[in-house]
Design a protein around this motif. Sequence first.
Motif, short mmCIF file in Angstrom:
data_model
loop_
_atom_site.label_atom_id
_atom_site.label_comp_id
_atom_site.label_asym_id
_atom_site.label_seq_id
_atom_site.Cartn_x
_atom_site.Cartn_y
_atom_site.Cartn_z
N ASN A 84 -4.85 9.21 -12.00
CA ASN A 84 -4.34 7.85 -11.76
C ASN A 84 -3.19 7.85 -10.78
O ASN A 84 -3.08 6.97 -9.91
N LEU A 85 -2.32 8.86 -10.89
CA LEU A 85 -1.18 8.93 -10.00
C LEU A 85 -1.61 9.18 -8.56
O LEU A 85 -1.08 8.58 -7.62
N TYR A 86 -2.60 10.03 -8.40
CA TYR A 86 -3.10 10.28 -7.05
C TYR A 86 -3.85 9.06 -6.51
O TYR A 86 -3.79 8.77 -5.31
N GLY A 87 -4.56 8.35 -7.41
CA GLY A 87 -5.30 7.18 -6.96
C GLY A 87 -4.41 6.07 -6.42
O GLY A 87 -4.84 5.25 -5.61
N ARG A 88 -3.16 6.03 -6.86
CA ARG A 88 -2.25 5.00 -6.35
C ARG A 88 -1.82 5.28 -4.91
O ARG A 88 -1.43 4.35 -4.20
N HIS A 89 -1.85 6.53 -4.51
CA HIS A 89 -1.30 6.91 -3.21
C HIS A 89 -2.32 7.62 -2.31
O HIS A 89 -1.93 8.19 -1.29
N ARG A 90 -3.57 7.61 -2.69
CA ARG A 90 -4.56 8.28 -1.86
C ARG A 90 -4.75 7.50 -0.56
O ARG A 90 -4.58 6.27 -0.53
N PRO A 91 -5.12 8.16 0.51
CA PRO A 91 -5.37 7.44 1.77
C PRO A 91 -6.67 6.64 1.69
O PRO A 91 -7.50 6.85 0.81
N VAL A 92 -6.81 5.72 2.62
CA VAL A 92 -8.03 4.92 2.68
C VAL A 92 -9.19 5.84 3.02
O VAL A 92 -9.16 6.58 4.01
#
Length: 382
Positions: free
Chosen positions: A267-275
């Motif tokens: 979840n934490l990575y999903g908030r800041h993953r690139p497009v």
Amino acid sequence: MSATAQKPSDGEITPPVHLEFIQNQLENPAASVAAVSEIEHYHRALFLHHHALEWEQARQKAQTHSERLAFLEGRLKETVLCLSNRPGLVPVIVDGREDTAPNPPWNAWELFMFALCCAGIACLIAFGVSNISFNLLESGFITFRENPLRAYLWTALLPVGALAIKVGWDCVQERRTRDRYLWFCLAAGILGVLVWVGAYASVYPSLSKGINDQIASLTVFDAPSTSSAAPHSLNFAGAKWIDVITVAGQAVAEIFLSAVLGMYLTNLYGRHRPVRLALDPATTQLDQERSRLEESIARERLGLGEANGHIAKLENQLAALLAYGKSLFHREAARRQDHSQKRQIILEQLSDHVRHHLDGADPDRSLAGASAVSSSSPRNGT
């Protein structure tokens, strides 16, 4: 002459120049004007007699390659035009919508939490593997006693179980179901921790006694059993069950808590993953088609160049044969003319020599005639 005909080399021109035909043309004075064209026509026909089939095959091959090359170049232009009108990358569909919205950058707190969760997962797995493998080795099973590596292989079920729970959470598509799944795993992990702590606390007073306390509590007299002391007494069977509950609670806690930490990291990575962008399938197929067309065009060009080169080789051989035939004709003509000129010069020299001798003999004859006339004239007078 050998019985088997040898193949001519690549640098040799076949057929050779027909010298007898050239000499025959020189022997015919009536055809001397058109001798050059006749020699050219004859050697052209002789060359085509040997190479007409090869020439026609090369010409047809060149025509076939040229037509295929024109067709492939047309298809390549169409493919390039289609590629220029299509985007190379398209957004990925996430949760039923295109993933085109940019995400916020990472901050210090979230980076710290991400690193802390990674360290927590590593510590849980390392502690669980070491502790449970020790319990398996101390259990007395002959399987683990003879081969201690099996104990560590059994404890590998802890990270595998946590990974399986995390994979199950990833496969859930609905947001509410994922949240319920996460909270259930968290509750199971906390429950495992509480069971583990409770089981350990139940045996902690007896385990915290030192050696002196244990010796002091020993007596040779039978202590009267009271009903109040029975619940607090711990025999071998009770200790065994406490050990089982402790190990089971520890395993459940480590499996579910590791899975929960993995879900939080996702979840934490999903908030800041690139497009996320992916290659357009149609663009990929068109690009592959363009590569195949370019390879086919390259092969056709090589084939066309080979066929045109073969035709040019035959044309040059024919031109060289005709030029060589003409040169032989001019050489033979010059040689014959030289012979005739030399013969004419010799005849002129002979005629001059004969004339010179005849001119030298005429004065002697005139003097002899005059003397004969003078000697005969007195005789006639007498």
